[in-house]
Enzyme design. Structure first.
Site: not given
Lengths: 77, 402
Positions: A14-16
């Site tokens: 997932f982000c980042p």
């Protein structure tokens, strides 16, 4: 179809992380070479678009297969 | 017991060998020193062999009593029932448990949250999206404030949860959780609040705000890192994320981190009692810092809401055309610790989702500075920043003219 010089699998992250790993992978490429990055984070499309615009790298293609995105990015400099 | 007496006492740990250079610490939202009174209570739990709360011997009983005491203290901070408190290892874990745990048991396949939530809420939602859920990310106004009516409009018959934070950690804006909670309650949708930034700093009570699940962090109230909590109303249907030996009512297995949890309980008690006076003291210092910076840096702009619309200890601003990284590094050389307000932003260099959501222009996206004050912040620390920052910005502008 362009052939990637380096492939990066970010599926499950997932982000980042997809953008962070993309940035690291791009450091290993020469200008003109192409990175293929796979990600299934729904936020990654906007993140990768934003990152490539900001850094001047060329986002050549975005394919989507189900929940998984495939980005082709050509290193600018 | 050590009793630091508010603003006059040194920050814990600041008298160590590394303190030869005067340090100004204004990153309390990043990490807070643990209050020495909390450490004093934790110490015997680390050193004295107090048992596993699940053990049947007398040390286990003692441990269980301490655990329940901490549960009551944490609940009292937000006007909640002790039985609803589930201790976790972090607020991130509590947010994951709230969102995944409710989603798992719900019939509906839709969630409503805001565009400015903490990354742990957003990524838990993204994970559900991958698995077929629909998520509505409600936008915010230029102050970063969620419109409760926009949340109400996003509600569907199959909405399983609404999650809106009590206060934004990056821009300090207090969100209208009471209004959102009222509207969610009318529609019978459970309401989760990430209260990490607001707990102990702004009034918050679960019944008054119609909250059904609430996330707390230990370190953000001067407790030790490594503890967090999710409070849930008895009516909430929840599935565990971590399974094992059935600790914490089966909702969060794994032997409880008793020293940290006991510390979190003491921290909750202290912040419940001292929080209002501390907020008033910090608000005055914060206002002086903000007014001084906006006066000295003519192009700088406040991010988030003004005055009482934001967390009392929180000052954030954008400096157009100057990279936040550069400012932070220059400040660090002068002994000042601040942050860009977002770990995500710090690791990727990407503009944060919060700044994008409040519609900052491209030149402002890289210039966000976040100063968070705390229990040991002094007026002289504020003066050091006011003296240093204008010169730093001028220097960076000269180095990289637009």
């Amino acid at each position: 179809m362009p052939v990637a010089d380096l492939k990066l699998d970010c599926v499950g992250l997932f982000c980042p992380m997809p953008v962070l790993k993309t940035r690291e992978a791009m450091r290993r490429l020469e200008p003109g070479q192409i990175l293929e990055m796979m990600s299934d984070d729904p936020a990654s499309e906007a993140d990768v678009r934003s990152w490539t615009t900001r850094t001047g790298n060329d986002l050549m293609e975005i394919d989507r297969n189900g929940a998984t995105f495939r980005f082709l990015i050509r290193k600018a400099r | 017991m050590a009793r630091p007496s508010g603003s006059s006492s040194a920050r814990p740990g600041s008298a160590g060998a590394a303190a030869a250079v005067p340090r100004v610490y204004l990153d309390y939202a990043g990490l807070s020193p643990v209050d020495p009174r909390v450490v004093a209570v934790m110490r015997p739990f680390l050193e004295g062999g107090v048992g596993n709360p699940a053990a049947l011997h007398s040390l286990g009983l003692e441990a269980r009593a301490s655990l329940d005491g901490a549960r009551a203290k944490v609940a009292r901070l937000v006007g909640a029932t002790p039985a609803g408190v589930i201790f976790t290892a972090s607020a991130t874990e509590a947010n994951n448990l709230a969102i995944r745990g409710v989603a798992e048991r719900a019939r509906g396949r839709h969630l409503v949250t805001s565009a400015v939530e903490h990354i742990s809420v957003l990524n838990a939602c993204r994970d559900l999206e991958k698995r077929g859920w629909n998520v509505t990310y409600v936008g915010v106004d230029a102050d970063g404030c969620v419109d409760p009516q926009a949340v109400a409009r996003a509600l569907r018959d199959d909405t399983a949860l609404v999650s809106v934070m009590a206060a934004n950690g990056e821009i300090g804006t207090l969100e209208p959780v009471r209004a959102v909670g009222g509207l969610a309650r009318e529609r019978g949708v459970p309401f989760h609040v990430d209260a990490v930034g607001a707990a102990g700093r702004a009034p918050l009570a679960v019944d008054e705000a119609h909250i059904d699940l609430l996330t707390l962090s230990s370190n953000d109230i001067y407790g030790p890192p490594g503890a967090g909590a999710l409070w849930t109303r008895a009516s909430v249907k929840l599935a565990p994320v971590i399974v094992g030996g059935g600790q914490e009512g089966g909702y969060r297995s794994g032997t409880e981190n008793l020293p940290a949890i006991v510390g979190m309980g003491v921290a909750a008690d202290l912040v419940r009692i001292e929080g209002p006076a501390e907020a008033a003291r910090l608000r005055a210092l914060r206002d002086r810092l903000l007014a001084g910076l906006l006066d000295r840096l003519t192009e700088a702009r406040l991010t988030g809401a003004r005055d009482d619309g934001r967390l009392p200890h929180h000052a954030s601003l954008v400096v157009p055309g100057v990279k936040a990284d550069g400012i932070l590094m220059e400040l660090d050389l002068r002994g000042i610790a601040a942050s860009s307000g977002s770990a995500c932003n710090a690791t990727t260099g990407e503009p944060s989702h919060v700044l994008r959501a409040i519609g900052c222009g491209r030149d402002s996206l890289e210039g966000s500075l976040c100063f968070t004050l705390g229990r040991w912040t002094t007026a002289s620390e504020i003066d050091v920043v006011l003296d240093a920052l204008p010169g730093v910005v001028t220097r960076l502008r000269e180095l990289a003219p637009r």
